[in-house]
Design a protein around this motif. Structure first.
Motif, mmCIF file in Angstrom:
data_model
loop_
_atom_site.group_PDB
_atom_site.id
_atom_site.type_symbol
_atom_site.label_atom_id
_atom_site.label_comp_id
_atom_site.label_asym_id
_atom_site.label_seq_id
_atom_site.Cartn_x
_atom_site.Cartn_y
_atom_site.Cartn_z
ATOM 1 N N ALA A 83 0.844 -1.198 0.000
ATOM 2 C CA ALA A 83 0.000 0.000 0.000
ATOM 3 C C ALA A 83 0.873 1.239 0.000
ATOM 4 O O ALA A 83 2.012 1.220 0.482
ATOM 5 C CB ALA A 83 -0.947 0.024 1.206
ATOM 6 N N VAL A 91 -1.375 1.604 5.930
ATOM 7 C CA VAL A 91 -0.241 0.681 5.846
ATOM 8 C C VAL A 91 0.340 0.399 7.228
ATOM 9 O O VAL A 91 0.767 -0.735 7.511
ATOM 10 C CB VAL A 91 0.835 1.237 4.878
ATOM 11 N N SER A 95 0.005 -3.302 8.842
ATOM 12 C CA SER A 95 1.296 -3.958 9.074
ATOM 13 C C SER A 95 1.385 -4.511 10.487
ATOM 14 O O SER A 95 1.838 -5.647 10.702
ATOM 15 C CB SER A 95 2.441 -2.981 8.807
ATOM 16 N N ILE A 107 5.657 -6.353 4.329
ATOM 17 C CA ILE A 107 4.883 -5.123 4.176
ATOM 18 C C ILE A 107 5.677 -4.204 3.251
ATOM 19 O O ILE A 107 6.810 -3.825 3.560
ATOM 20 C CB ILE A 107 4.635 -4.431 5.527
ATOM 21 N N LEU A 109 5.819 -0.716 0.932
ATOM 22 C CA LEU A 109 5.287 0.613 0.638
ATOM 23 C C LEU A 109 5.356 0.871 -0.859
ATOM 24 O O LEU A 109 6.406 0.683 -1.476
ATOM 25 C CB LEU A 109 6.106 1.674 1.371
ATOM 26 N N ASN A 195 -1.190 1.654 -5.741
ATOM 27 C CA ASN A 195 -1.175 0.379 -5.014
ATOM 28 C C ASN A 195 -1.128 -0.809 -5.967
ATOM 29 O O ASN A 195 -0.439 -1.804 -5.704
ATOM 30 C CB ASN A 195 -2.410 0.273 -4.122
ATOM 31 N N THR A 214 -3.482 -5.963 -1.697
ATOM 32 C CA THR A 214 -3.440 -4.511 -1.646
ATOM 33 C C THR A 214 -4.860 -4.002 -1.442
ATOM 34 O O THR A 214 -5.795 -4.797 -1.296
ATOM 35 C CB THR A 214 -2.799 -3.906 -2.909
#
Length: 254
Positions: A83, A91, A95, A107, A109, A195, A214
């Motif tokens: 995300a 996020v 996470s 996780i 980004l 995303n 996502t």
């Protein structure tokens, strides 16, 4: 709100009865930054509440539930969650929730061009080359995407457990939005498109046999005047070009 945001966002709020103040994009340290103006207006208005979505940890806590939803809907069979970060709440909350179940879940980004968070995750420093002397243009960071990417560390984002980051260009986001509409009938906004690109990059990195999750966090209807406007995209050299189901527009070098 920033005056370079898609006009239909302001129009929707006005239709709902809100007073919308549109301001030039400036640094968060400037008193005329939208966050600071909103905070002051709330302080000056009896009975008003400043939601403070960037720093209010209720944002992060709400998305602990989102993480639980992801875990249960996948039956715990996922390998990565991807995300972008607007406030950082999604996020970060997801996470924390997922890693309580399985620390091995990655996780990732997804960060748009011009945002500093990619380097924060990868190198521990908030920096983007757009901020170098002589590089900065008119906006806090230079991208046609809206609602995603930051050049500061928010309390919500800082609470996250982020393992990796991928960059997403404007071209990739535009093409992903068109891809999802063409192939899946999903009319998404720029944050969701970012995303989607991030999810493809994570899938390529992990390889076949992995489950990547996502969120499609915004719809295209609030992006008609810019992100989904062919004339606007043409002005920025971003006219959609890809066809079919080919994901070749997702780059491997960023």
């Amino acid at each position: 709100m920033p005056d370079d945001a898609a006009i239909e966002k302001a129009q929707l709020l006005q239709a709902l009865g809100a007073e919308v103040v549109r301001l030039r994009p400036v640094s968060i340290t400037h008193p005329k930054h939208p966050v600071n103006v909103a905070s002051q207006k709330a302080a000056d208005t009896p009975g008003a509440v400043f939601a403070d979505q960037f720093e209010n940890m209720a944002n992060f806590r709400a998305h602990l539930d989102t993480g639980e939803e992801v875990w249960h809907q996948t039956g715990g069979r996922l390998h990565a969650f991807v995300a972008g970060a607007g406030t950082g709440g999604t996020v970060a909350g997801v996470s924390r929730a997922l890693k309580q179940h399985s620390p091995n879940i990655q996780i990732v980004l997804a960060d748009p061009q011009g945002s500093s968070l990619f380097n924060k995750v990868k190198r521990g420093v908030l920096y983007t080359w757009h901020e170098a002397e002589g590089k900065r243009l008119c906006n806090p960071f230079d991208t046609i995407t809206e609602g995603v990417g930051l050049n500061r560390l928010t309390a919500n984002f800082a609470a996250g457990l982020i393992d990796d980051a991928v960059r997403v260009t404007d071209r990739e986001a535009v093409e992903m939005a068109a891809y999802l509409l063409r192939n899946d009938g999903l009319f998404v906004g720029s944050s969701a498109a970012v995303n989607g690109v991030g999810a493809v990059k994570a899938a390529r990195s992990l390889g076949p046999g992995h489950t990547i999750v996502t969120v499609l966090c915004d719809g295209g209807a609030r992006h008609l005047s810019k992100f989904h406007n062919p004339d606007y995209l043409k002005q920025h050299g971003l006219s959609q070009e890809a066809t079919g189901r080919d994901l070749g527009f997702v780059r491997t070098d960023v």
